[in-house]
Design an enzyme around this catalytic site. Structure first.
Site, PDB file in Angstrom:
ATOM      1  CD  GLU A  49      -2.852   0.884   2.486  1.00 13.33           C
ATOM      2  OE1 GLU A  49      -3.465  -0.214   2.444  1.00 13.33           O
ATOM      3  OE2 GLU A  49      -3.077   1.915   3.299  1.00 13.33           O
TER       4      GLU A  49
ATOM      5  CG  HIS B 141      -7.286   2.544  -0.341  1.00 17.91           C
ATOM      6  ND1 HIS B 141      -7.067   2.108   0.878  1.00 17.91           N
ATOM      7  CD2 HIS B 141      -6.245   1.670  -1.069  1.00 17.91           C
ATOM      8  CE1 HIS B 141      -6.115   1.257   0.938  1.00 17.91           C
ATOM      9  NE2 HIS B 141      -5.600   0.847  -0.245  1.00 17.91           N
TER      10      HIS B 141
ATOM     11  CG  ASP C 162     -12.038   7.595  10.259  1.00 15.23           C
ATOM     12  OD1 ASP C 162     -13.272   6.896  10.594  1.00 15.23           O
ATOM     13  OD2 ASP C 162     -11.077   6.947  10.116  1.00 15.23           O
TER      14      ASP C 162
ATOM     15  CG  HIS D 297      -2.367  -4.776   1.950  1.00  8.39           C
ATOM     16  ND1 HIS D 297      -2.562  -4.687   0.824  1.00  8.39           N
ATOM     17  CD2 HIS D 297      -2.608  -3.556   2.564  1.00  8.39           C
ATOM     18  CE1 HIS D 297      -2.730  -3.531   0.545  1.00  8.39           C
ATOM     19  NE2 HIS D 297      -2.860  -2.633   1.613  1.00  8.39           N
TER      20      HIS D 297
HETATM   21  P1  FAD Z   1     -17.596   0.504   7.907  1.00 11.34           P
HETATM   22  O1  FAD Z   1     -17.148  -0.951   7.474  1.00 11.34           O
HETATM   23  O2  FAD Z   1     -18.615   1.033   7.323  1.00 11.34           O
HETATM   24  O3  FAD Z   1     -17.471   0.212   9.545  1.00 11.34           O
HETATM   25  C1  FAD Z   1     -17.394   1.467  10.206  1.00 11.34           C
HETATM   26  C2  FAD Z   1     -17.999   1.537  11.627  1.00 11.34           C
HETATM   27  O4  FAD Z   1     -19.513   1.305  11.548  1.00 11.34           O
HETATM   28  C3  FAD Z   1     -17.674   0.314  12.346  1.00 11.34           C
HETATM   29  O5  FAD Z   1     -17.607   0.382  13.820  1.00 11.34           O
HETATM   30  C4  FAD Z   1     -18.710  -0.910  12.254  1.00 11.34           C
HETATM   31  O6  FAD Z   1     -19.092  -1.606  13.267  1.00 11.34           O
HETATM   32  C5  FAD Z   1     -19.902   0.221  12.020  1.00 11.34           C
HETATM   33  N1  FAD Z   1     -21.109  -0.158  11.215  1.00 11.34           N
HETATM   34  C6  FAD Z   1     -20.867  -0.704  10.001  1.00 11.34           C
HETATM   35  N2  FAD Z   1     -22.078  -0.896   9.453  1.00 11.34           N
HETATM   36  C7  FAD Z   1     -23.159  -0.462  10.371  1.00 11.34           C
HETATM   37  C8  FAD Z   1     -24.390  -0.275  10.537  1.00 11.34           C
HETATM   38  N3  FAD Z   1     -25.459  -0.728   9.473  1.00 11.34           N
HETATM   39  N4  FAD Z   1     -25.066   0.120  11.558  1.00 11.34           N
HETATM   40  C9  FAD Z   1     -24.323   0.415  12.661  1.00 11.34           C
HETATM   41  N5  FAD Z   1     -22.960   0.358  12.625  1.00 11.34           N
HETATM   42  C10 FAD Z   1     -22.299   0.052  11.374  1.00 11.34           C
HETATM   43  N6  FAD Z   1      -9.345   5.469   5.538  1.00 11.34           N
HETATM   44  C11 FAD Z   1      -9.305   6.563   4.311  1.00 11.34           C
HETATM   45  O7  FAD Z   1      -9.757   7.545   4.592  1.00 11.34           O
HETATM   46  N7  FAD Z   1      -8.872   6.438   3.434  1.00 11.34           N
HETATM   47  C12 FAD Z   1      -8.074   5.150   2.721  1.00 11.34           C
HETATM   48  O8  FAD Z   1      -7.453   4.823   1.940  1.00 11.34           O
HETATM   49  C13 FAD Z   1      -8.266   4.105   3.966  1.00 11.34           C
HETATM   50  N8  FAD Z   1      -7.828   2.888   3.546  1.00 11.34           N
HETATM   51  C14 FAD Z   1      -7.977   1.754   4.604  1.00 11.34           C
HETATM   52  C15 FAD Z   1      -7.277   0.563   4.271  1.00 11.34           C
HETATM   53  C16 FAD Z   1      -7.381  -0.397   5.140  1.00 11.34           C
HETATM   54  C17 FAD Z   1      -7.231  -1.898   4.680  1.00 11.34           C
HETATM   55  C18 FAD Z   1      -8.119  -0.458   6.463  1.00 11.34           C
HETATM   56  C19 FAD Z   1      -8.202  -1.304   7.322  1.00 11.34           C
HETATM   57  C20 FAD Z   1      -8.564   1.003   6.777  1.00 11.34           C
HETATM   58  C21 FAD Z   1      -8.381   2.156   5.786  1.00 11.34           C
HETATM   59  N9  FAD Z   1      -9.019   3.442   6.059  1.00 11.34           N
HETATM   60  C22 FAD Z   1      -8.742   4.440   5.151  1.00 11.34           C
HETATM   61  C23 FAD Z   1      -9.655   3.760   7.661  1.00 11.34           C
HETATM   62  C24 FAD Z   1     -11.146   3.440   7.558  1.00 11.34           C
HETATM   63  O9  FAD Z   1     -11.546   4.310   6.451  1.00 11.34           O
HETATM   64  C25 FAD Z   1     -11.489   3.536   8.978  1.00 11.34           C
HETATM   65  O10 FAD Z   1     -11.179   2.537   9.735  1.00 11.34           O
HETATM   66  C26 FAD Z   1     -13.037   3.931   8.946  1.00 11.34           C
HETATM   67  O11 FAD Z   1     -13.114   4.349  10.253  1.00 11.34           O
HETATM   68  C27 FAD Z   1     -13.992   2.727   8.879  1.00 11.34           C
HETATM   69  O12 FAD Z   1     -14.166   2.274   7.421  1.00 11.34           O
HETATM   70  P2  FAD Z   1     -14.696   0.854   7.070  1.00 11.34           P
HETATM   71  O13 FAD Z   1     -14.793   0.795   5.736  1.00 11.34           O
HETATM   72  O14 FAD Z   1     -14.137  -0.262   7.807  1.00 11.34           O
HETATM   73  O15 FAD Z   1     -16.307   1.348   7.673  1.00 11.34           O
END
Ligand code: FAD
Length: 283
Positions: free
Chosen positions: A14, A73, A105, A262
């Protein structure tokens, strides 16, 4: 871990999009060095709220033009379906077929959540708009996402992403292999069957790592923290020790059946290269 063992291990890397000209030049050098490892793909992060949209696209195209599979991403927080659709089309037009779909976020100062609230909704949207075109990666949290109400709720939310059409997952980094094994076993128990690839964060700078881990909910175990604190300004010794720890973690994960690794390279070649060579990884 049984379900993971049937997948051929894939090793990926990455980057984040550089902000300055100097950063761009440096990243080109890093990319050239890491290309020799023949990574399965290189992904490029994307600032939530679209702050690095152009940088992500530019970096992705450079990787693609160098003959390496490139995976942008894509975050949905603060965005509209129209914007996301346009971006997906740009990627399709440029021959991109793998994407890392995330919620992101909310950046400080931004208040509109956006039309898609969670990554599961983004995955659903990508599938509805583009069918099977993309291999969709999603994020997984062996140590539980910091905003999740409970481990069970977080697992259910991860399941939603898989049910919506995610092809595989990359985990947040961790230094406790048992957190990963437990998460994968929990996924297996509820019938989830996609590759869940551990994210590896090489240790190169204790202060930055501690700050970032605090934000993203990754735990630095006490024994590791204590050792890292002891190195103080002795960066060379810290890196050598960090490399040993990360290599051992990666080895344990692969021995138990993890379907690849990764690497969060932080745009630096050394640590990823060292672990890769030490474990003789190949795609
Ligand atoms: P989600 O899967 O939507 O989950 C977010 C939160 O909401 C979790 O606590 C989950 O339990 C909760 N949730 C999910 N669905 C529901 C629902 N229906 N009702 C209530 N609660 C729910 N951030 C960036 O800004 N840019 C990037 O390029 C980036 N790359 C990343 C790559 C990896 C491999 C990882 C692990 C993280 C990355 N992040 C990035 C960080 C990520 O965006 C944050 O961790 C963010 O807070 C959550 O994203 P997510 O896609 O996991 O969200």
């Amino acid at each position: 871990m049984e379900s993971q063992k049937k997948y051929k291990p894939a090793f990926s890397i990455e980057f984040f999009p550089p902000k300055t000209e100097e950063g761009k030049i440096k990243l080109r050098r890093t990319r050239e060095e890491l290309a020799r490892l023949n990574p399965a793909y290189i992904s490029v992060t994307y600032g939530a709220g679209g702050s690095t949209q152009q940088g992500t696209l530019d970096t992705i195209l450079e990787i693609k033009n160098a003959g390496i599979d490139a995976a942008p991403h894509l975050t949905c927080v603060g965005s509209t379906k129209e914007n996301i659709k346009a971006l997906l089309q740009t990627y399709i037009n440029n021959g991109i077929s793998r994407i890392v779909a995330l919620r992101g976020d909310m950046p400080s100062g931004m208040h509109e959540m956006g039309e898609l609230r969670y990554a599961s909704e983004l995955v659903e949207f990508i599938r509805a708009e583009t069918g099977d075109h993309f291999h969709i990666e999603v994020a997984a949290y062996p140590e539980i996402h910091p905003q999740a109400k409970s481990a069970t709720a977080d697992l259910e939310h991860f399941k939603r992403k898989v049910d919506a059409g995610a092809s595989s997952a990359i985990t947040q980094y961790f230094y406790n292999a048992d957190a990963y094994f437990c998460f994968v076993d929990d996924c297996e128990k509820i019938g989830l069957d996609i590759p869940i690839v551990p994210g590896i964060m090489p240790i190169t700078n204790y202060k930055n790592l501690a700050r970032f881990s605090e934000m993203c909910g990754a735990e630095i175990p006490r024994w590791l923290r204590k050792h890292l604190e002891d190195f103080g300004d002795d960066v060379a010794s810290l890196r050598a020790f960090g490399q040993q720890v990360s290599t051992q973690l990666a080895k344990t994960l692969l021995e138990q059946g993890a379907p690849g690794l990764h690497f969060y390279s932080m745009n630096q070649a050394d640590s990823t290269q060292a672990i890769w060579h030490e474990l003789q990884l190949s795609n």
